[in-house]
Structures are given as structure tokens and as C-alpha cells.
Write a protein that holds these residues in place. Structure first.
Motif, PDB file in Angstrom:
ATOM      1  N   CYS A 158      46.991 -25.682  21.877  1.00  0.00           N
ATOM      2  CA  CYS A 158      46.645 -26.937  21.190  1.00  0.00           C
ATOM      3  C   CYS A 158      46.828 -27.129  19.807  1.00  0.00           C
ATOM      4  CB  CYS A 158      45.098 -27.275  21.522  1.00  0.00           C
ATOM      5  SG  CYS A 158      44.480 -28.641  20.648  1.00  0.00           S
ATOM      6  N   GLN A 160      45.455 -28.907  17.377  1.00  0.00           N
ATOM      7  CA  GLN A 160      44.285 -28.901  16.907  1.00  0.00           C
ATOM      8  C   GLN A 160      43.212 -27.932  16.833  1.00  0.00           C
ATOM      9  OE1 GLN A 160      43.484 -30.956  14.172  1.00  0.00           O
ATOM     10  NE2 GLN A 160      43.841 -32.749  15.583  1.00  0.00           N
ATOM     11  N   CYS A 161      42.909 -27.265  18.182  1.00  0.00           N
ATOM     12  CA  CYS A 161      41.913 -26.316  18.134  1.00  0.00           C
ATOM     13  C   CYS A 161      42.643 -25.121  18.458  1.00  0.00           C
ATOM     14  CB  CYS A 161      40.962 -26.595  19.264  1.00  0.00           C
ATOM     15  SG  CYS A 161      41.379 -26.676  20.885  1.00  0.00           S
ATOM     16  N   CYS A 181      45.035 -30.547  23.792  1.00  0.00           N
ATOM     17  CA  CYS A 181      44.356 -30.043  24.814  1.00  0.00           C
ATOM     18  C   CYS A 181      43.522 -31.454  25.135  1.00  0.00           C
ATOM     19  CB  CYS A 181      43.305 -28.921  24.861  1.00  0.00           C
ATOM     20  SG  CYS A 181      41.972 -29.479  23.613  1.00  0.00           S
ATOM     21  N   CYS A 184      40.420 -32.354  22.677  1.00  0.00           N
ATOM     22  CA  CYS A 184      41.059 -32.858  21.193  1.00  0.00           C
ATOM     23  C   CYS A 184      41.685 -34.220  21.457  1.00  0.00           C
ATOM     24  CB  CYS A 184      41.867 -31.815  20.570  1.00  0.00           C
ATOM     25  SG  CYS A 184      41.110 -30.332  20.220  1.00  0.00           S
TER      26      CYS A 184
END
Ligand SMILES: [Zn+2]
Length: 253
Positions: A158, A160-161, A181, A184
């Protein structure tokens, strides 16, 4: 005098006319990256360089150090790219490929892998006859120009995370730098929908060498969609629409 000379392989990306008979060339080289060089007198029919410095040619150049621009003193054609330079469709793709590299790379920054990608892509445009094979190759080029310029899109974790992405990932965020994901994705209003087919193609291309990618036969919609996602990523970086994207769209309409 001898110390002022050096040789390099080069692909000619762009050229413009200067004065009565000269040209300024933008070339891409393995060891010096992108350079602007001067070709003096090349537009005279008597010039020994005439015909050896055409657009998109893969050449071996001898250059002399100059005050503002280095000057081409010799050019030997490595790959003539004859089919590429005779066919409007191939020419438009070669323009796109050249312009993308020109826009995505700074002057004078060494990147031999990027040179090889450009060289192999031009050779393939010269050789390939099928539209699908050509489109897959262009997607490969777009993705790998991002990777080799230091903007590898997140396709496996992902953006972001960094959680590992599974088959349920269905949003792409150019702002975040790739696929999100599901958790997110809910929090990113700018993320765009992505089909599993486009996701799979991008992941395959990221791990592919180019030659194996050409054997793929994705659907036209998957090719279009993956191209749209890659262009979003590139636009995010360039912050403006590429002229040649507009040019190709015009050609298709
Ligand atoms: Zn996430």
C-alpha cells in the motif's frame, strides 16, 4: 586538442535548427545522461554528418568539448531505425517515447539503465507490427521510466500504510504514489477505481524484462486503463499534461 574529444553512444531525442546550417540536438547517452550538443553545418548537403544525425537514430558520436555546447565531429549510425522513420504511426510513438524521457529526466544525470530502456524501446517500435504488442511495450516503457527515474509506483505494498496488497485492492492514488489497500482507499477521496486486470498487468510489467511482456495479450480496455493510471502517476510528477499525449490523442480521434 585530442583531450577535448570524447565518444559516446547516443539516441537523438530532439533537434532544432540554428542559424543558416547548424542544428542543436538533444541526445540521450549512457554515461552523461541527457545532453544538448551542436551539429555545425549539418544542414549543408556537403556535410559529412548529413543523414547521420536524424531524429531517433541510435548512433556513436565523437564530440569535442565546447564552451556552451559540445560539438559533434563524427557520427556513425549503430541502428538506422528505417521502418520507424518511414511510418507515421511509428514516428508518433517514437516522439512520445522521446518526449517522455526528455520531460522526465534532468540534464546531465548519468543513468545507463534508462539509456538501455530507451534504446530497446526504439528498436521495438521499429520492429513490432501488432498494436497490442506495441501497446504492452509502451506500458512497460511508461512504468519503467518511472521506476528508473526514482518514482517506482507502489504495486505490491500500500502506497500509504505499506501493508501487503491483495486481490481486493481496487484504488490507485497518484498523489499517494500507487495502489492503496481497501482501508487507506476509504480515506483518500482522490483515489481512482482500478480493475483487477489493470492491477495484474502493472504488477506483471513491474517484474518483467520487457521481452517476456511482449508475449502478453491483455484486452484493449486493460491496456487503456493501465495507461491511464500510469499517465496519472506521470502527470503528478510533471504537474502538467505532456504535449505528445495530446498529440497521440489527436491522432486517434
Ligand atoms: Zn494502506
Amino acid at each position: 586538442m585530442r583531450d577535448r574529444l570524447y565518444t559516446t553512444e547516443a539516441i537523438i531525442l530532439r533537434r532544432s535548427e540554428v542559424g543558416e546550417a547548424d542544428r542543436l540536438l538533444t541526445i540521450y547517452t549512457p554515461a552523461y545522461g541527457k545532453l544538448a550538443v551542436s551539429a555545425r553545418g549539418v544542414r549543408k548537403t556537403s556535410s559529412k554528418l548529413a543523414g547521420h544525425l536524424e531524429l531517433f537514430l541510435h548512433t556513436r558520436l565523437q564530440l569535442a568539448k565546447g564552451r556552451t555546447f559540445d560539438v559533434v565531429t563524427e557520427s556513425r549510425v549503430v541502428q538506422p531505425m528505417r521502418r520507424l522513420r518511414d511510418d507515421l504511426d511509428r514516428i508518433s510513438w517514437a516522439y512520445y517515447v522521446s518526449e517522455l524521457l526528455d520531460k522526465m529526466t534532468p540534464d546531465g544525470s548519468e543513468n545507463p539503465a534508462l539509456f538501455r530502456l530507451l534504446r530497446d524501446t526504439m528498436a521495438a517500435i521499429d520492429e513490432i507490427d501488432g498494436d497490442v504488442e506495441r501497446d504492452v511495450l509502451i506500458r512497460f516503457y511508461e512504468l519503467h521510466i518511472l521506476v528508473l527515474s526514482g518514482y517506482r509506483p507502489h504495486l505490491f505494498h500500500c502506497a500509504q500504510c505499506e501493508a501487503e496488497l491483495g486481490q481486493d485492492a481496487d484504488r490507485f492514488s497518484a498523489q499517494a504514489g500507487g495502489v492503496l489497500c481497501p482501508r487507506c482507499a476509504q480515506l483518500d477521496p482522490l483515489a481512482v477505481p482500478m480493475t483487477f486486470g489493470a492491477f495484474k498487468l502493472l504488477r506483471y510489467l513491474a517484474r518483467s524484462t520487457g521481452a517476456d511482456a511482449r508475449a502478453l495479450a491483455p484486452s484493449a480496455t486493460t491496456l487503456l486503463e493501465s495507461g491511464r493510471l500510469l499517465k496519472l502517476a506521470m502527470r503528478q510528477i510533471l504537474e502538467r499534461e505532456l504535449k505528445s499525449v495530446v498529440f497521440l490523442d489527436l491522432l486517434r480521434s
